[in-house]
Scaffold this motif. Structure first.
Motif, PDB file in Angstrom:
ATOM      1  N   MET A 181      46.948  26.286  10.073  1.00  0.00           N
ATOM      2  CA  MET A 181      47.349  26.245  11.395  1.00  0.00           C
ATOM      3  C   MET A 181      48.711  26.066  11.502  1.00  0.00           C
ATOM      4  N   GLN A 182      49.322  25.188  10.830  1.00  0.00           N
ATOM      5  CA  GLN A 182      50.813  24.912  10.852  1.00  0.00           C
ATOM      6  C   GLN A 182      51.617  26.126  10.443  1.00  0.00           C
ATOM      7  N   SER A 183      51.043  26.735   9.623  1.00  0.00           N
ATOM      8  CA  SER A 183      51.648  28.159   9.059  1.00  0.00           C
ATOM      9  C   SER A 183      51.555  29.130   9.896  1.00  0.00           C
ATOM     10  N   ALA A 184      50.539  29.212  10.698  1.00  0.00           N
ATOM     11  CA  ALA A 184      50.331  30.321  11.811  1.00  0.00           C
ATOM     12  C   ALA A 184      51.248  30.106  12.904  1.00  0.00           C
ATOM     13  N   GLN A 185      51.200  28.720  13.276  1.00  0.00           N
ATOM     14  CA  GLN A 185      52.179  28.182  14.314  1.00  0.00           C
ATOM     15  C   GLN A 185      53.732  28.774  14.153  1.00  0.00           C
ATOM     16  N   ARG A 186      54.072  28.380  12.887  1.00  0.00           N
ATOM     17  CA  ARG A 186      55.356  28.613  12.535  1.00  0.00           C
ATOM     18  C   ARG A 186      55.656  30.001  12.320  1.00  0.00           C
ATOM     19  N   THR A 187      54.918  30.989  11.861  1.00  0.00           N
ATOM     20  CA  THR A 187      55.015  32.538  12.095  1.00  0.00           C
ATOM     21  C   THR A 187      54.959  32.734  13.358  1.00  0.00           C
ATOM     22  N   LEU A 188      54.288  32.488  14.237  1.00  0.00           N
ATOM     23  CA  LEU A 188      54.288  32.745  15.747  1.00  0.00           C
ATOM     24  C   LEU A 188      55.540  32.477  16.165  1.00  0.00           C
ATOM     25  N   LEU A 189      56.072  31.235  16.061  1.00  0.00           N
ATOM     26  CA  LEU A 189      57.373  31.061  16.527  1.00  0.00           C
ATOM     27  C   LEU A 189      58.518  31.781  16.202  1.00  0.00           C
ATOM     28  N   LEU A 190      58.397  32.017  14.804  1.00  0.00           N
ATOM     29  CA  LEU A 190      59.659  32.989  14.071  1.00  0.00           C
ATOM     30  C   LEU A 190      59.364  34.394  14.589  1.00  0.00           C
ATOM     31  N   THR A 191      58.180  34.599  14.741  1.00  0.00           N
ATOM     32  CA  THR A 191      58.012  36.183  15.362  1.00  0.00           C
ATOM     33  C   THR A 191      58.432  36.304  16.820  1.00  0.00           C
ATOM     34  N   TYR A 192      58.245  35.321  17.684  1.00  0.00           N
ATOM     35  CA  TYR A 192      58.832  35.384  19.006  1.00  0.00           C
ATOM     36  C   TYR A 192      60.558  35.082  18.863  1.00  0.00           C
ATOM     37  N   TRP A 193      61.003  34.552  17.905  1.00  0.00           N
ATOM     38  CA  TRP A 193      62.139  34.375  17.933  1.00  0.00           C
ATOM     39  C   TRP A 193      62.841  35.644  17.759  1.00  0.00           C
ATOM     40  N   SER A 212      62.883  23.673  14.381  1.00  0.00           N
ATOM     41  CA  SER A 212      62.142  22.659  13.963  1.00  0.00           C
ATOM     42  C   SER A 212      60.944  23.003  13.293  1.00  0.00           C
ATOM     43  N   HIS A 213      60.409  22.754  12.066  1.00  0.00           N
ATOM     44  CA  HIS A 213      59.133  22.866  11.501  1.00  0.00           C
ATOM     45  C   HIS A 213      57.823  22.244  12.200  1.00  0.00           C
ATOM     46  N   GLN A 214      58.306  21.271  12.996  1.00  0.00           N
ATOM     47  CA  GLN A 214      57.426  20.390  13.622  1.00  0.00           C
ATOM     48  C   GLN A 214      56.944  20.820  15.097  1.00  0.00           C
ATOM     49  N   LEU A 215      57.836  21.853  15.516  1.00  0.00           N
ATOM     50  CA  LEU A 215      57.724  22.062  16.801  1.00  0.00           C
ATOM     51  C   LEU A 215      56.784  23.389  17.030  1.00  0.00           C
ATOM     52  N   THR A 216      55.952  23.509  17.999  1.00  0.00           N
ATOM     53  CA  THR A 216      55.463  24.927  18.227  1.00  0.00           C
ATOM     54  C   THR A 216      55.903  25.714  19.218  1.00  0.00           C
TER      55      THR A 216
END
Length: 126
Positions: free
Chosen positions: A29-41, A102-106
């Motif tokens: 879940m954390q990996s998916a959320q991080r990937t989504l954040l980077l995709t949106y960035w 941050s890796h901690q934020l979604t």
């Protein structure tokens, strides 16, 4: 067969498997959320670069975001409404250095942060 395994050993097995499974779920879940954040960035970066077209400031009179929203929603469905695209764009503008994310934020955390930061700056910065 269950009669041959002592209950305490079996309970320990269940506990260990549960720990491995929940840790794996959390990591995924954390990996998916991080990937989504980077995709949106990256989507925000792509929009900004297209808007600016090599200029120092973009021509904001265009209806780019509205058009993108319509076309991307048609192609991919949910997730590309006008406000989401604006937040993707703001994410890149406010955090142009991807390394500071941050890796901690979604994504949801960053949407709230860019809303707050956007409210604090002069609207000329749009």
């Amino acid at each position: 067969m269950s009669q041959l395994i002592p209950n305490s050993d079996y309970a320990d097995l269940i506990s260990r498997i549960a720990t491995v499974y929940t840790t794996g779920q959390r990591t995924a879940m954390q990996s998916a959320q991080r990937t989504l954040l980077l995709t949106y960035w990256q989507i925000g970066q792509t929009i900004i670069e297209f808007e600016q077209g090599g200029q120092a400031r973009a021509d904001y009179g265009s209806q780019l975001i509205t058009r993108l929203s319509r076309d991307l929603s048609h192609q991919f469905g949910k997730g590309f409404d006008r406000s989401n695209l604006i937040y993707m764009r703001l994410l890149y503008r406010k955090y142009a250095n991807m390394a500071v994310l941050s890796h901690q934020l979604t994504w949801a955390h960053y949407v709230e942060l860019v809303k707050m930061r956007h409210d604090l700056v002069d609207n000329e910065d749009d």
